[in-house]
Write a protein that holds these residues in place. Structure first.
Motif, short mmCIF file in Angstrom:
data_model
loop_
_atom_site.label_atom_id
_atom_site.label_comp_id
_atom_site.label_asym_id
_atom_site.label_seq_id
_atom_site.Cartn_x
_atom_site.Cartn_y
_atom_site.Cartn_z
N VAL A 140 0.82 -1.15 -0.10
CA VAL A 140 -0.02 0.03 -0.01
C VAL A 140 0.72 1.11 -0.02
CG1 VAL A 140 -1.70 1.42 1.28
CG2 VAL A 140 -1.94 -1.28 1.27
N VAL A 141 1.86 1.31 0.93
CA VAL A 141 2.98 2.42 1.09
C VAL A 141 3.55 2.59 -0.21
CG1 VAL A 141 4.76 3.27 2.48
CG2 VAL A 141 3.00 2.04 3.60
N ASP A 142 4.23 1.48 -0.70
CA ASP A 142 4.78 1.64 -2.09
C ASP A 142 3.92 1.95 -3.30
OD1 ASP A 142 6.79 0.49 -0.66
OD2 ASP A 142 6.67 -1.70 -1.22
N LYS A 143 2.68 1.92 -3.36
CA LYS A 143 1.83 2.16 -4.51
C LYS A 143 1.84 3.56 -4.00
CE LYS A 143 -1.29 -0.53 -6.02
NZ LYS A 143 -2.71 -1.26 -5.96
N LEU A 144 1.68 4.16 -2.87
CA LEU A 144 1.49 5.56 -2.62
C LEU A 144 2.74 6.17 -2.95
CD1 LEU A 144 -0.38 5.38 0.72
CD2 LEU A 144 -1.48 6.42 -1.37
N LYS A 145 3.78 5.68 -2.94
CA LYS A 145 5.13 6.07 -2.91
C LYS A 145 5.37 6.60 -4.52
CE LYS A 145 10.11 5.76 -2.45
NZ LYS A 145 11.25 4.97 -1.66
N HIS A 146 4.78 5.39 -5.28
CA HIS A 146 5.02 5.51 -6.82
C HIS A 146 4.40 6.78 -7.34
CE1 HIS A 146 5.03 4.10 -11.00
NE2 HIS A 146 3.67 4.31 -11.08
N ILE A 147 3.16 6.99 -7.03
CA ILE A 147 2.63 8.48 -7.21
C ILE A 147 2.90 9.71 -6.75
CG2 ILE A 147 0.36 7.40 -8.08
CD1 ILE A 147 -0.85 8.41 -5.39
N THR A 148 3.84 9.41 -5.72
CA THR A 148 4.27 10.80 -4.97
C THR A 148 5.80 11.06 -5.56
OG1 THR A 148 3.30 10.27 -3.13
CG2 THR A 148 5.22 11.37 -2.82
N VAL A 149 6.50 10.25 -6.12
CA VAL A 149 7.88 10.50 -6.67
C VAL A 149 7.96 10.44 -8.16
CG1 VAL A 149 8.72 9.63 -4.53
CG2 VAL A 149 8.69 7.97 -6.42
N ASN A 150 7.19 9.69 -8.76
CA ASN A 150 7.10 9.49 -10.25
C ASN A 150 6.82 10.90 -11.06
OD1 ASN A 150 6.36 9.19 -12.98
ND2 ASN A 150 6.32 6.67 -12.60
N PRO A 151 7.68 11.35 -11.96
CA PRO A 151 7.46 12.89 -12.30
C PRO A 151 5.91 12.91 -12.97
CG PRO A 151 9.63 12.10 -12.50
CD PRO A 151 8.80 10.92 -12.05
N ASP A 152 5.46 11.59 -13.63
CA ASP A 152 4.48 11.80 -14.68
C ASP A 152 3.25 12.17 -13.63
OD1 ASP A 152 5.94 10.91 -16.64
OD2 ASP A 152 5.53 9.02 -16.40
N TYR A 153 3.25 11.67 -11.95
CA TYR A 153 2.04 11.88 -11.32
C TYR A 153 2.21 12.66 -10.43
CZ TYR A 153 1.64 7.29 -13.75
OH TYR A 153 1.62 6.32 -14.67
N ARG A 154 3.47 13.10 -9.84
CA ARG A 154 3.58 13.95 -8.55
C ARG A 154 2.84 15.39 -8.57
NH1 ARG A 154 10.03 14.16 -8.89
NH2 ARG A 154 10.01 16.00 -10.11
N ARG A 155 2.52 15.79 -9.91
CA ARG A 155 1.89 17.15 -9.86
C ARG A 155 0.59 17.15 -9.52
NH1 ARG A 155 1.66 15.32 -15.16
NH2 ARG A 155 -0.23 15.34 -16.09
N CYS A 156 -0.10 15.74 -9.53
CA CYS A 156 -1.37 15.48 -9.15
C CYS A 156 -1.54 15.26 -7.80
CB CYS A 156 -1.88 14.32 -10.08
SG CYS A 156 -1.57 14.51 -11.89
N VAL A 157 -0.72 14.86 -7.03
CA VAL A 157 -0.78 14.27 -5.56
C VAL A 157 -0.14 15.66 -4.79
CG1 VAL A 157 -0.32 12.68 -3.75
CG2 VAL A 157 -0.94 12.01 -6.28
N GLU A 158 -0.90 16.04 -3.61
CA GLU A 158 -0.06 16.91 -2.76
C GLU A 158 -0.13 16.20 -1.47
OE1 GLU A 158 0.49 21.31 -1.04
OE2 GLU A 158 -1.14 21.03 -2.50
N TRP A 159 0.89 15.96 -0.85
CA TRP A 159 0.92 15.33 0.68
C TRP A 159 0.72 16.53 1.65
CZ3 TRP A 159 0.58 10.46 2.65
CH2 TRP A 159 0.86 9.29 1.69
N LEU A 160 -0.14 16.44 2.77
CA LEU A 160 -0.10 17.31 3.73
C LEU A 160 0.61 16.75 4.95
CD1 LEU A 160 -3.93 18.25 3.29
CD2 LEU A 160 -2.08 19.30 2.13
N GLY A 161 1.14 17.66 5.74
CA GLY A 161 1.71 17.31 7.04
C GLY A 161 0.52 17.15 7.83
N MET A 162 1.09 16.51 8.90
CA MET A 162 -0.06 16.37 10.21
C MET A 162 0.76 15.94 11.29
SD MET A 162 -1.84 12.69 9.71
CE MET A 162 -2.60 12.80 11.02
#
Length: 490
Positions: A140-162
């Motif tokens: 699950v974490v690795d799948k989230l990492k893929h969209i977070t670091v991949n240049p094709d997708y990272r503009r689409c995903v913004e992580w928020l701190g908490m």
């Protein structure tokens, strides 16, 4: 450590990496300050945008003592307990919850592959991220990492701190809350990398709780500013206009949250207002998109700018998020991509807004709720004693006045009725402060991480949400562990 190091380990001695590389984390954040992750990105045509919308998914599972003698069993994810006992209550939803935690890792690549511009903000607690790894769900974490670091997708995903352990700001000791904020940045960098950490700009408080006691509110915002955050989410009912005490009028524009303390010090940061209560239907049915379609550009500092309708909801909670959200998210992202009502993440929106020449000083000012009643009587800088006396006097005159902070609901108190949990929480916090923080013990030792891990886990809001019973027992037990670790290891 030097900046040449590109990564830090996710685990050290089987404990999540929540401390020990402070200099590297802080220098990485400082290096990114003043830059924008969205600079030069033209995937959204802001000049043609009438209004935009943003959605965020809040995901959390607490850590609890495993069944048996809870004074001896290890801390495990509540999700694991659900999976291990599927016949109890709504535990049959555990596998669906797991899917909810990972599904953005499928939705985003699929939509981008179709030429669309999906957007979503993600907020996952440290206890959930660790719990998933610990129970063997690292995929699950690795799948989230893929969209977070991949240049094709990272503009689409913004992580928020908490706060790492999903602590409620108004009733968590201020020094501990700062530890939560910094630990999340640490853990996030260990999982997703330093480059992803540089893009961590927005903060999402647990339960949307905003401290309104002037001194606590000041420490809260100062912590976020000191840790490099640019903006935070606030619930519309937790803030007021300083001039009249009324709620904000133009809720879909950024505001400037200004807080002052009893010593006269002031700190501020950008606030993005989340409208309405915590209703998962609003996100599941993509209400922000439909509201945005009814809006046009508003005037701000002499310019016409698109408003931003913003909502956050639990990403897995209830049938609507489990079942209705996926098809609605897909449908809306299909419709809104390349339209005049696009989905935008908040930092992306702010980048475009500042690119028009708008400045932070142009935003309307707000402050935590009920503070006007205080500042009408005394001046900031009057001292903590006079502030305390004034607060007590107003409480006697006004039954609606309180200093417990505001959150997404006015029907739940995070303090009243939980003395049996708050007492041990304060004792554990005091023990950690006196024997670990105050003497300045190194943060890169296993004993520090072990004590901090348990301290933050004990301050999860769940132990003060579900009423008296097993959950409060869990909170008390984890507090006992903190004190035991501190006594034995220090």
């Amino acid at each position: 450590m030097t900046q040449a190091i590109e990564s830090i380990p996710e685990y050290i001695d089987d404990i999540p990496n929540i401390a020990g590389s402070e200099e590297l984390i802080e220098s990485t954040i400082k290096k990114a300050a003043g830059t924008s992750p969205y600079a030069g990105d033209k995937s959204v045509s802001f000049e043609k945008t009438k209004a935009a919308f943003a959605i965020a998914l809040h995901q959390h599972q607490p850590l609890i003592p495993a069944r048996g003698d809870i004074t001896k069993t290890p801390l495990i994810s509540n999700l694991k307990d659900m999976m291990d006992h599927p016949d109890e209550g709504d535990n049959h939803n555990a596998s669906v919850f797991k899917w909810c935690y990972e599904r953005m890792g499928d939705f985003i690549p699929d939509l981008v592959g179709q030429g669309k511009e999906p957007r979503c903000m993600l907020e996952y607690s440290g206890t959930l991220l660790h719990g998933l790894r610990d129970m063997g769900c690292g995929d699950v974490v690795d799948k989230l990492k893929h969209i977070t670091v991949n240049p094709d997708y990272r503009r689409c995903v913004e992580w928020l701190g908490m706060p790492w352990g999903h602590a409620v700001a108004p009733s968590t000791p201020v020094q501990d809350y700062r530890l939560h904020v910094k630990a999340f940045q640490h853990h996030f960098a260990a999982i997703f990398g330093l480059e992803a950490l540089e893009r961590l700009r927005g903060f999402s408080p647990s339960e949307m709780a905003l401290p309104n006691h002037p001194d606590i509110a000041y420490e809260y915002i100062k912590t976020l500013v000191d840790c490099g955050y640019q903006w935070l989410l606030v619930q519309e009912h937790t803030v007021e206009q300083p001039g009249n005490g009324h709620g904000p009028e133009r809720k879909h524009l950024p505001h400037r949250l200004v807080v002052r303390n009893s010593e006269g010090k002031e700190v501020s940061m950008i606030a993005i207002i989340k409208t309405q209560g915590s209703d998962t239907k609003l996100v599941a049915q993509m209400q922000p998109y439909h509201e945005a379609r009814s809006l046009d550009r508003w005037e701000l500092a002499g310019k016409k700018v698109p408003p931003l309708v913003t909502q956050i909801a639990d990403g897995e909670n209830g049938g609507v998020m489990m079942n209705e959200f996926p098809p609605m998210f897909n449908q809306v992202m299909q419709e809104c991509s390349h339209s005049d009502t696009p989905a935008m993440n908040v930092s992306e929106y702010l980048d475009k807004l500042f690119g028009m020449g708008i400045k932070v000083e142009d935003f309307d000012v707000i402050q935590p709720i009920h503070q006007k009643k205080i500042w009408d009587r005394i001046e900031p800088g009057c001292g903590s004693e006079k502030l305390g006396a004034t607060i007590e006097a107003i409480k006697k005159e006004d039954h609606e006045f309180h200093m417990e902070g505001g959150s997404w609901t006015n029907s739940i108190s995070w303090v009243e009725g939980y003395d049996n949990v708050l007492g041990p929480m304060e004792e554990a916090s005091y023990a950690f402060y006196e024997k670990v923080l105050k003497p300045g013990h190194p943060t890169d030792e296993t004993r520090f991480r072990k004590a901090l891990f348990n301290l933050m886990s004990s301050q999860t809001s769940c132990y003060r949400y579900w009423g008296q019973g097993a959950w409060t027992d869990f909170g008390v037990e984890i507090c006992r562990r903190v004190k035991a670790i501190v006594e034995n290891d220090y």
